[in-house]
Enzyme design. Structure first.
Site, PDB file in Angstrom:
ATOM      1  N   ASP A 206      13.084  16.936   6.118  1.00 30.86           N
ATOM      2  CA  ASP A 206      13.666  15.655   6.509  1.00 30.86           C
ATOM      3  C   ASP A 206      14.827  15.268   5.595  1.00 30.86           C
ATOM      4  OD1 ASP A 206      13.898  13.365   8.038  1.00 30.86           O
ATOM      5  OD2 ASP A 206      12.370  12.251   6.927  1.00 30.86           O
TER       6      ASP A 206
ATOM      7  N   ASN B  26      11.481  13.277  18.676  1.00 32.10           N
ATOM      8  CA  ASN B  26      12.918  13.419  18.409  1.00 32.10           C
ATOM      9  C   ASN B  26      13.776  13.391  19.682  1.00 32.10           C
ATOM     10  OD1 ASN B  26      12.388  15.564  15.524  1.00 32.10           O
ATOM     11  ND2 ASN B  26      12.900  13.394  15.537  1.00 32.10           N
TER      12      ASN B  26
END
Ligand code: IPE
Ligand code: IPE
Ligand code: MG
Length: 246
Positions: free
Chosen positions: A18, A66
């Site tokens: 991330d 996502n």
């Protein structure tokens, strides 16, 4: 090779990679630039963890949530997957790494699905490390799928509900046959699981760091392993039981 002793090397490492977007934003660049840079770190990480003897590496590449990102970012990520798979499959194959995808692949374009099947088939017999790429993956999706399969088996009369236990359940999850992760790493500063492996993380050691994924270096990967080697895994027992087995 670092100073890590072989005994403390985790068998299975999973990573939430991330921080790509923030890395790019800090440089006043589009988020896609951060994802590109992130692929370079991914390549380093795969090479590093294979080199130190990790047997299974599971990377979170794209979560089922996502898809909610702006369409432009989603399509640039899909392009990047395609391109990276094409570019790196031969290299991974050469390193004897087996590539496997977990997640709902039917939502991907036919081209990408073919590329995925090709990478899995080409590297299927490789023995050095298994690289699981979680793409369009969600831990809840995985658990619900397993429930559905088990329910069907019961309905068809092939499974007695009394025989459903944790092992029978885990056998229907997408990482069936793979030992649960020993070490979970999340870069980018957030302290959450974000619907990654939910069932499989029951006894995993967690390591969080603030470094954004494109900046995550080999030194920091070694730091994560060093921290892991200092953890005492008790699985419900007392510390004394672990120090003097039996
Ligand atoms: C992780 O980086 C990569 C994917 C989710 C594909 P992010 O894109 O989430 O980066 P940040 O969290 O916005 O910085
Ligand atoms: C998790 O990161 C998914 C991947 C790294 C692929 P996100 O950046 O999507 O997680 P949240 O939304 O901040 O929890
Ligand atoms: Mg993020």
């Amino acid at each position: 090779m670092n100073s890590q002793s072989q005994a403390s090397i985790p068998e299975h490492v999973c990573v939430i990679m991330d921080g790509n977007g923030r890395w790019a934003k800090k440089r006043l660049m589009p988020r896609a630039y951060g994802h590109r840079k992130g692929v370079e770190t991914t390549r380093l990480a795969v090479e590093y963890f294979a080199r130190v003897g990790v047997r299974h590496l599971t990377l979170f590449a794209f979560s089922s949530e996502n898809w909610n990102r702006p369409a432009e970012e989603v399509s640039s990520l899909m392009e990047l997957f395609m391109e990276s798979l094409r570019q790196y499959t031969p290299e991974l194959h050469e390193q004897q790494i087996r590539i496997r995808f977990i997640g709902e692949r039917s939502s991907f374009s036919t081209d990408l699905q073919q590329q995925i099947s090709h990478a899995e088939a080409e590297t299927g017999a490789n023995k050095s490390m298994v690289l699981n790429i979680a793409a369009n993956y969600g831990g809840q999706w995985d658990i619900v799928n397993a429930c559905r399969t088990i329910a069907q088996q019961v309905q068809q009369g092939n499974l007695d509900p009394a025989r459903i236990d944790d092992q029978a359940f885990a056998a229907q999850l997408s990482l069936a046959g793979t030992p649960d992760p020993d070490l979970f790493i999340r870069t980018g500063g957030e302290r959450r699981i974000s619907n990654f492996l939910l069932w499989q993380l029951a006894y995993t050691e967690f390591y969080f760091c603030d470094t954004l994924w494109p900046d995550f270096s080999e030194t920091e990967m070694a730091d994560a392993l060093a921290e892991y080697s200092r953890r005492q895994r008790r699985y419900g027992k007392t510390g004394e039981q672990i120090e003097v087995p039996g």
